[in-house]
Scaffold this motif. Structure first.
Motif, PDB file in Angstrom:
ATOM      1  N   THR A  99       0.822  -1.212   0.000  1.00 40.53           N
ATOM      2  CA  THR A  99       0.000   0.000   0.000  1.00 40.53           C
ATOM      3  C   THR A  99       0.856   1.261   0.000  1.00 40.53           C
ATOM      4  O   THR A  99       0.360   2.336  -0.347  1.00 40.53           O
ATOM      5  N   SER A 100       2.116   1.135   0.393  1.00 40.81           N
ATOM      6  CA  SER A 100       3.039   2.270   0.346  1.00 40.81           C
ATOM      7  C   SER A 100       4.460   1.741   0.314  1.00 40.81           C
ATOM      8  O   SER A 100       4.746   0.634   0.784  1.00 40.81           O
ATOM      9  N   GLY A 101       5.357   2.533  -0.266  1.00 40.35           N
ATOM     10  CA  GLY A 101       6.754   2.126  -0.342  1.00 40.35           C
ATOM     11  C   GLY A 101       7.025   1.138  -1.463  1.00 40.35           C
ATOM     12  O   GLY A 101       6.208   0.933  -2.361  1.00 40.35           O
ATOM     13  N   ARG A 102       8.207   0.494  -1.369  1.00 37.94           N
ATOM     14  CA  ARG A 102       8.631  -0.490  -2.359  1.00 37.94           C
ATOM     15  C   ARG A 102       9.182  -1.720  -1.655  1.00 37.94           C
ATOM     16  O   ARG A 102       9.719  -1.620  -0.552  1.00 37.94           O
ATOM     17  N   ALA A 103       9.036  -2.853  -2.310  1.00 33.74           N
ATOM     18  CA  ALA A 103       9.525  -4.109  -1.733  1.00 33.74           C
ATOM     19  C   ALA A 103      10.226  -4.925  -2.806  1.00 33.74           C
ATOM     20  O   ALA A 103       9.883  -4.853  -3.990  1.00 33.74           O
ATOM     21  N   LYS A 104      11.222  -5.694  -2.356  1.00 29.95           N
ATOM     22  CA  LYS A 104      11.937  -6.587  -3.268  1.00 29.95           C
ATOM     23  C   LYS A 104      12.531  -7.730  -2.468  1.00 29.95           C
ATOM     24  O   LYS A 104      12.663  -7.666  -1.234  1.00 29.95           O
TER      25      LYS A 104
ATOM     26  N   ILE B 279       9.957   2.086   3.193  1.00 35.25           N
ATOM     27  CA  ILE B 279       8.999   3.189   3.153  1.00 35.25           C
ATOM     28  C   ILE B 279       9.749   4.457   3.523  1.00 35.25           C
ATOM     29  O   ILE B 279      10.285   4.563   4.635  1.00 35.25           O
ATOM     30  N   ARG B 280       9.812   5.395   2.607  1.00 30.17           N
ATOM     31  CA  ARG B 280      10.620   6.595   2.826  1.00 30.17           C
ATOM     32  C   ARG B 280      10.053   7.464   3.933  1.00 30.17           C
ATOM     33  O   ARG B 280      10.786   7.964   4.778  1.00 30.17           O
ATOM     34  N   LYS B 281       8.730   7.643   3.958  1.00 29.45           N
ATOM     35  CA  LYS B 281       8.088   8.504   4.955  1.00 29.45           C
ATOM     36  C   LYS B 281       6.807   7.827   5.421  1.00 29.45           C
ATOM     37  O   LYS B 281       5.924   7.524   4.616  1.00 29.45           O
ATOM     38  N   PHE B 282       6.711   7.590   6.738  1.00 25.59           N
ATOM     39  CA  PHE B 282       5.579   6.860   7.311  1.00 25.59           C
ATOM     40  C   PHE B 282       4.855   7.789   8.281  1.00 25.59           C
ATOM     41  O   PHE B 282       5.334   8.065   9.377  1.00 25.59           O
TER      42      PHE B 282
END
Length: 439
Positions: free
Chosen positions: A344-349, A361-364
């Motif tokens: 739902t936010s950010g990036r995953a790998k 997540i850069r900003k939570f």
């Protein structure tokens, strides 16, 4: 008892002596051969930093590609010895522009010998403050081309009075056009949570960092919402305090500038600060910790070749706050082939080098939640599958203007006889220490 060191050796990784200094005649000059034969050549350097050989004790520490070895012939304070090594390295770095390695030692051996004569006398540690030693050891070290180019502080008069005076950590005659005090409360949250959401271990380690640019000889008073200080204040005022939540600090240690006599009597942190940046105090808190995040993981193994991973992360701090650099590392089996994500936010790998799904997540923002859903494909093997012991989920973050302990600065007063105005800046930062959730 103090260190009472008989000798100090600086060795490279091959065991060659770069510099040594004998402070006592109760050990032979060949003690380094015993260290080289019984410790370095037997590959036992990483097992224990304290060894006894032939009636002598060896305390050693590796800094980059240099081993610093302290030899003592009698019972000594091991913690004091390692504290001496840490502060001595910090002193050398201040002279060498931030570098401490074999090349820095070879390029500055004359300066190091002069410093070794000053910082230890007959095996007992003396003053290791760079600010004080630079007043009368004014030789500049040979700096690395990659180090900072800032010059050493210029010597000032009254060097002898500075070293032997009551306020040895601060020199007289400092003048600033703008008098400022910067105070940072930096906390690290250590958490271990079970797969069912119950807290197994939780504590906060914090430190109060200050950067002072003040003229003259100022006297500072710092008030915190700690339990002892608030109880003392309520007794003096004969009425209940209205300063809000009180915090019980454990394992508090102070910088040498703090007046402990006044702290014991008045329960306020009073001090004449060093010039520039320093660590005023350290503390630990085990009760009443406010966790900044809650992590709810669900991992299902679907047969031998598939897994489903669902992780929900909730921010518990205020809605007007936000966390920066949030990283969640979710472990997966070694035979993982690939993974597909929905976040739902950010990036995953998937990172195969650490066998983990890495969600960034850069900003939570506060009082929000984010979810990750992943399908993990595993490589099918002929060999019998061993049960996978699930390592805990690890989390990294930094939350500005938030303290997990609830510690707050109630007041910071600066008094100086000239009566100048001071600008105070206070900042709070909470980071992840060991933030782990079992899954």
């Amino acid at each position: 008892m103090p260190v009472a060191a008989s000798a100090v050796y600086f060795l490279n990784l091959r065991g060659d002596v770069l510099i040594n200094r004998l402070y006592r005649d109760d050990v032979g000059g060949n003690m380094v051969d015993a260290f080289r034969m019984h410790i370095m050549q037997t590959k036992e350097l990483g097992t224990c930093p304290v060894r006894q050989i032939g009636g002598c004790s060896f305390f050693y520490m590796r800094i980059n590609n240099v081993y610093i070895v302290i030899v003592v012939s009698s019972n000594a304070n091991v913690a004091c010895a390692f504290k001496f090594v840490v502060e001595a390295v910090a002193l050398f770095k201040s002279y060498f522009g931030g570098a401490f390695d074999e090349d820095a030692i070879r390029n500055n051996f004359v300066l190091i010998y002069e410093l070794l004569d000053e910082i230890m006398d007959f095996g007992y540690p003396q003053n290791l403050s760079p600010e004080i030693l630079k007043l009368y050891i004014t030789q500049e070290g040979v700096r690395s081309p990659f180090s900072s180019k800032q010059p050493l502080d210029k010597p000032v008069p009254n060097a002898t009075l500075q070293v032997t005076g009551a306020v040895g950590w601060r020199r007289e005659g400092l003048v600033y056009k703008k008098n400022e005090v910067f105070l940072d409360i930096v906390e690290s949250v250590n958490l271990l949570m079970s797969s069912k959401g119950s807290v197994l271990r939780c504590d906060v380690t914090g430190k109060v960092l200050m950067k002072c640019f003040l003229s003259g000889m100022p006297d500072l008073k710092l008030g915190l919402n700690d339990k002892i200080g608030l109880e003392k204040e309520s007794q003096l005022k004969s009425r209940p305090t209205k300063s809000g939540k009180s915090i019980e600090l454990d394992d508090v240690t102070f910088h040498q500038c703090v007046n402990l006599t006044r702290f014991n009597s008045e329960k306020t942190v009073s001090f004449v600060p060093p010039d520039g940046e320093f660590e005023l105090m350290k503390y630990r808190i085990t009760e009443g910790v406010n966790l900044p995040f809650r992590v709810l993981p669900t991992i299902k193994e679907l047969g031998r070749t598939r897994m489903e991973v669902n992780v929900k992360v909730k921010s518990v701090f205020g809605a007007k706050m936000f966390a920066l650099g949030v990283v969640i590392k979710i472990p997966v089996p070694k035979q993982t082939a690939k993974a597909s994500f929905q976040v739902t936010s950010g990036r995953a790998k998937y990172n195969p080098s650490i066998d983990s799904l890495v969600w960034k997540i850069r900003k939570f923002p506060g009082q929000t939640e984010s979810t990750l859903s992943a399908e993990v494909e595993l490589i099918s093997t002929i060999a019998e599958k061993k049960s996978w012991t699930r390592p805990p989920i690890q989390m990294e973050f930094q939350v500005p203007m938030f303290t997990a302990s609830g510690l707050r600065v109630r007041f910071l007063k600066v008094w100086e006889k000239s009566g100048y105005n001071t600008v105070e800046w206070v900042r709070y930062i909470t980071k992840a220490g060991s933030y782990e959730i079992r899954c």
